[in-house]
Design an enzyme around this catalytic site. Structure first.
Site, PDB file in Angstrom:
ATOM      1  N   ASP A  12       0.964  -1.153   0.011  1.00 20.68           N
ATOM      2  CA  ASP A  12      -0.013  -0.101  -0.110  1.00 20.68           C
ATOM      3  C   ASP A  12       0.931   1.219  -0.170  1.00 20.68           C
ATOM      4  OD1 ASP A  12      -2.468   1.553   0.148  1.00 20.68           O
ATOM      5  OD2 ASP A  12      -2.520   1.506   2.321  1.00 20.68           O
ATOM      6  N   SER A  13       0.159   2.316  -0.150  1.00 22.77           N
ATOM      7  CA  SER A  13       0.860   3.585  -0.052  1.00 22.77           C
ATOM      8  C   SER A  13       1.188   4.200   1.195  1.00 22.77           C
ATOM      9  CB  SER A  13       0.168   4.710  -0.899  1.00 22.77           C
ATOM     10  OG  SER A  13      -0.890   4.890  -0.346  1.00 22.77           O
ATOM     11  N   CYS A  76      -4.511  -0.829  -2.446  1.00 18.61           N
ATOM     12  CA  CYS A  76      -4.387   0.336  -2.633  1.00 18.61           C
ATOM     13  C   CYS A  76      -5.400   0.699  -3.907  1.00 18.61           C
ATOM     14  CB  CYS A  76      -3.035   1.181  -3.040  1.00 18.61           C
ATOM     15  SG  CYS A  76      -3.041   2.780  -3.545  1.00 18.61           S
ATOM     16  N   THR A  78      -5.535   3.423  -5.933  1.00 17.63           N
ATOM     17  CA  THR A  78      -4.821   3.931  -7.085  1.00 17.63           C
ATOM     18  C   THR A  78      -4.043   3.145  -7.614  1.00 17.63           C
ATOM     19  OG1 THR A  78      -5.183   6.067  -5.867  1.00 17.63           O
ATOM     20  CG2 THR A  78      -3.471   6.008  -7.625  1.00 17.63           C
ATOM     21  N   GLU A 154      -3.649   7.827   8.583  1.00 19.21           N
ATOM     22  CA  GLU A 154      -2.240   7.719   8.952  1.00 19.21           C
ATOM     23  C   GLU A 154      -1.683   8.295  10.379  1.00 19.21           C
ATOM     24  OE1 GLU A 154       0.658   6.769   6.700  1.00 19.21           O
ATOM     25  OE2 GLU A 154      -0.970   5.680   5.661  1.00 19.21           O
ATOM     26  N   CYS A 186     -11.501   2.829   0.360  1.00 16.18           N
ATOM     27  CA  CYS A 186     -10.197   3.234   0.542  1.00 16.18           C
ATOM     28  C   CYS A 186      -9.648   2.140   1.755  1.00 16.18           C
ATOM     29  CB  CYS A 186      -9.816   4.560   0.814  1.00 16.18           C
ATOM     30  SG  CYS A 186      -8.004   4.848   1.115  1.00 16.18           S
ATOM     31  N   HIS A 188      -7.503   2.585   3.917  1.00 19.78           N
ATOM     32  CA  HIS A 188      -7.465   3.436   5.062  1.00 19.78           C
ATOM     33  C   HIS A 188      -8.603   3.555   5.985  1.00 19.78           C
ATOM     34  CE1 HIS A 188      -3.660   4.860   3.316  1.00 19.78           C
ATOM     35  NE2 HIS A 188      -3.263   5.320   4.291  1.00 19.78           N
TER      36      HIS A 188
END
Length: 281
Positions: A12-13, A76, A78, A154, A186, A188
Site C-alpha cells: 500500500d502507499s 491501494c 489507486t 495515517e 479506501c 485506510h
C-alpha cells in the site's frame, strides 16, 4: 520451518493496507505476511499514473527479490487501478487488486441509498462510474471524496485521534441523503470506523473490501495446493507480519500499533530499500 509457510505480500502507499492484512490473517491464520508501504510516496492519488506504476512495481519487485511470496496483494485503490497490468507482466505470482465494494453494498442496502467514501482521485475515476452502473444502477449513490480521511488514518499510528467535529462536517452529505449503507472505498477507512460510526449512527451496513480480498488470496493459495497450511493456525508467539517495510520514516510504536490490530510484527524497517528500487527515494 517459518519459511515453509505460505507467504503473502501486502502493498500500500501507507498504513491503510494493514486493515487488509488483518482480514487476511483472520481468514488465513497460518499464512505469513510481509507488509510493504511506500509512505515516502504517500499519497498516490495526486501523482501521475506513470509515477505510481514505476514506484509500486519497482518496490514490489525489489521485495520479491528478498522474499519468496505466494500471492501479492495491492491494497491501494489507486495502484490497483493503474499498475496491475504492468505488475502482472513482470511476475508469474498471482496479483490481487482492490476495488470499492459497490456490488456487495448494493446487495445489502435496504433503502437503495448508498454512501461511497473514497479518495478524491478515486471518486473521479471512470472505473467507479462503471462499477456503479453495473452493480448499483437502481441506487442513489452519494460519492464523497474528502482529502482529510487518509491523513487522519495515517495519523492514528502516531496516536493522534481524528478530529470528530471535522469528520462530522465532512459526512454531512451522507446524513442529508439518509444512506443506510456506506462503502469504505479506501483501505485506510476501516481504521476510522469507530469515528465514522459516531458521525453516521443511522448507517446499518459498513462495507469494505478486506474480506473479499482475503477470499481471493485463499483461492490462489488453494490453486497452489497451499490452502490447508494457510488455514492451520500457527504456533503461538510467532509474528504474523515477518517484516513491515516503509520507504519513509516509521511512526513511533509502529510495532505496538500492529500488535493492537492483531497482526504482531517481527521487524519494522524504515527508509526501505534505499535507492535500489526503481522510483523509490
Amino acid at each position: 520451518m517459518a519459511d515453509a509457510r505460505p507467504r503473502v505480500l501486502v502493498f500500500d502507499s501507507g498504513v491503510g493496507g494493514l486493515s487488509v492484512a488483518s482480514c487476511i490473517h483472520q481468514a488465513l491464520p497460518g499464512a505469513e505476511l510481509v507488509y510493504l508501504a511506500d509512505n515516502a510516496g504517500f499519497p498516490y492519488g495526486d501523482k501521475p499514473e506513470q509515477v505510481v506504476i514505476e514506484r509500486s512495481c519497482g518496490l514490489i519487485m525489489e521485495c520479491l527479490a528478498r522474499w519468496c511470496c505466494d500471492v501479492i496483494v495491492i491494497a491501494c485503490n489507486t495502484a490497483s487501478t493503474v499498475a496491475l497490468p504492468s505488475l502482472r507482466s513482470r511476475t508469474d505470482i498471482p496479483v490481487v487488486g482492490v476495488v470499492p465494494a459497490v456490488k456487495p453494498a448494493a446487495a445489502c442496502s435496504e433503502n437503495r441509498r448508498i454512501g461511497l467514501l473514497a479518495t478524491p482521485a478515486t471518486v473521479r475515476r471512470a472505473y467507479l462510474d462503471d462499477l456503479v452502473r453495473e452493480f448499483a444502477a437502481d441506487c442513489q449513490v452519494v460519492r464523497l471524496g474528502h482529502p482529510g480521511l487518509v491523513l487522519w488514518a495515517e495519523a492514528l499510528v502516531s496516536g493522534a485521534e481524528p478530529p470528530q467535529q471535522e469528520l462530522d462536517q465532512a459526512m454531512q452529505p451522507l446524513r442529508e441523503a439518509g444512506v443506510d449503507t456506506v462503502v469504505l472505498g479506501c483501505t485506510h477507512y476501516p481504521l476510522l470506523l469507530a469515528w465514522l460510526r459516531k458521525s453516521l449512527p443511522d448507517v446499518r451496513y459498513w462495507v469494505e473490501s478486506g474480506e473479499a480480498i482475503a477470499r481471493r488470496v485463499a483461492y490462489w493459495l488453494e490453486e497452489a495446493g497451499r490452502l490447508p497450511e494457510a488455514e492451520t493456525p500457527r504456533e503461538a508467539g510467532l509474528p504474523v507480519v515477518r517484516e513491515a517495510c516503509f520507504t519513509g520514516e516509521v511512526a513511533p510504536q509502529m510495532d505496538l500499533f500492529l500488535a493492537e490490530m492483531g497482526i504482531p510484527v517481527g521487524q519494522v524497517t524504515g527508509h526501505w530499500p534505499g535507492v535500489t528500487a526503481a522510483g523509490s527515494v
